[in-house]
Write an enzyme that holds these catalytic residues in place. Sequence first.
Site, PDB file in Angstrom:
ATOM      1  N   TYR A   1       0.985  -1.163   0.061  1.00 59.11           N
ATOM      2  CA  TYR A   1      -0.082  -0.175   0.012  1.00 59.11           C
ATOM      3  C   TYR A   1       0.752   1.421  -0.082  1.00 59.11           C
ATOM      4  O   TYR A   1       0.618   2.177  -0.639  1.00 59.11           O
ATOM      5  CB  TYR A   1      -1.043   0.001   1.258  1.00 59.11           C
TER       6      TYR A   1
ATOM      7  N   LYS B   1      -2.571  21.625  -3.420  1.00 61.67           N
ATOM      8  CA  LYS B   1      -2.048  20.345  -3.741  1.00 61.67           C
ATOM      9  C   LYS B   1      -2.459  19.531  -4.651  1.00 61.67           C
ATOM     10  O   LYS B   1      -3.706  19.007  -4.767  1.00 61.67           O
ATOM     11  CB  LYS B   1      -1.545  19.439  -2.327  1.00 61.67           C
TER      12      LYS B   1
ATOM     13  N   SER C   1       2.368  17.876  -7.940  1.00 62.60           N
ATOM     14  CA  SER C   1       2.411  16.884  -7.303  1.00 62.60           C
ATOM     15  C   SER C   1       1.407  15.989  -7.970  1.00 62.60           C
ATOM     16  O   SER C   1       0.631  16.490  -8.642  1.00 62.60           O
ATOM     17  CB  SER C   1       1.803  16.579  -5.964  1.00 62.60           C
TER      18      SER C   1
ATOM     19  N   HIS D   1       0.278  13.079  -6.743  1.00 65.96           N
ATOM     20  CA  HIS D   1       0.150  12.058  -5.591  1.00 65.96           C
ATOM     21  C   HIS D   1       0.782  11.076  -5.372  1.00 65.96           C
ATOM     22  O   HIS D   1       0.386   9.805  -5.067  1.00 65.96           O
ATOM     23  CB  HIS D   1      -1.533  11.887  -5.791  1.00 65.96           C
TER      24      HIS D   1
ATOM     25  N   MET E   1      14.067  10.705  -3.134  1.00 63.06           N
ATOM     26  CA  MET E   1      14.608   9.537  -2.398  1.00 63.06           C
ATOM     27  C   MET E   1      15.978  10.029  -1.864  1.00 63.06           C
ATOM     28  O   MET E   1      16.589   8.931  -1.316  1.00 63.06           O
ATOM     29  CB  MET E   1      14.462   8.318  -3.191  1.00 63.06           C
TER      30      MET E   1
END
Length: 412
Positions: A54, A276, A298, A300, A335
């Site tokens: 998830y 957003k 973004s 999402h 990352m």
Amino acid sequence: MVARQFPKPAEIFDLLKFKKPELNPRKRRLAKALTIDDLRVIAKRRTPRAAFDYTDGAAEGELSIARARQAFQDVELHPDVLRPAVDVDTSIEVLGARSALPFGIAPTGFTRLMQTEGEIAGAGAAGAAGIPFTLSTLGTTSIEDVRDANPAGRNWFQLYVMRNRETSYELTRRAAAAGYDTLFFTVDTPVAGARLRDKRNGFSIPPQITLRTVLDAAVRPWWWIDFITTPKLEFASLSSTGGTVGELLDSAMDPTISYDDLEVIRGLFPGKIVVKGVQNVADARRLVDHGVDGVVLSNHGGRQLDRAPVPFHLLPEVVREVGRDTTVMVDTGIMNGADIVASIALGADFTLIGRAYLYGLMAGGRPGVDRTIAILKDEIERTMKLLGVATLDELEPRHVTQLVRLAPRPLG
């Protein structure tokens, strides 16, 4: 010929430095994590498959998240030489206050399913690091409890406009009353994206006991012990908690959301309003003309529309269009601290991390989130020193080249 001699015991002992063993298993495994990818590996090992997928997964073929991460990898950085940057300042001004680092924690839903400390760990770690924490409408800790976990820090609230508008209005009032200084008005979820990993795993809220989950639990008993011995999961805005995540989202979200809803929320919330989910220049311009305080580029986290625009690729054009008029933030795919430095160099005022935070949480609870922040901080500082910049204000577009892997094909 090299002259040889019998080694002296004292010299041998000088060469041998025995490391004191770390007996705490959590400290031991987190100390081995040198990158966010390392934390991801630990998180995958310690978390049941459905919960990990998830977090880790995205929509449909997961192209959006793959492209977003690839975009950051396809960056060439251009250092200046003979420009000492011995002590670097990583702080930045965002929405009227300083943040110790140029990133904050993004809103994430169902967080205590990932690890039972959930948003309390995230808010506490953010407060300790001097960065903002964002609570999701679909968070598993109340607005007030997050405030109490981070009483001296900056708390932001992410709002979904629900089918039952009064639910959204009440959440907005509660966030304002609790002292949250910024509200993220989210616009990229008219319906839920197709999270195929969740469907294949039969992932539901609450988790359903099946043969697969029993087998999964057998090798991760600590996760299930934590889950069943801690308070029941509660959601800020969902009256029903039965079904797959997609079903829950579809039952809650409203595809008729419009600028009228934005005006209503702005009238209810006294702090900053940031939209957003912006994915093109025209929408950014239109929103700024409506008076919003900021936009977040973004998609999402690739969890809604697959094949969506890469936010990092949109950044330079959006900054040229509205950067002088509003705060521009970016998320999706971060990352590494160098990803954050590249974003600031190309004009972003701030960045947000989602999965990177959750990997730390799953790897080790609150200390794992602390480790995520520490890793990114170290990477940011090292990248700045190697570029020869002492402050974030010194970063410029000339420091970054976005290498082209996928280019639009001309029409006609």
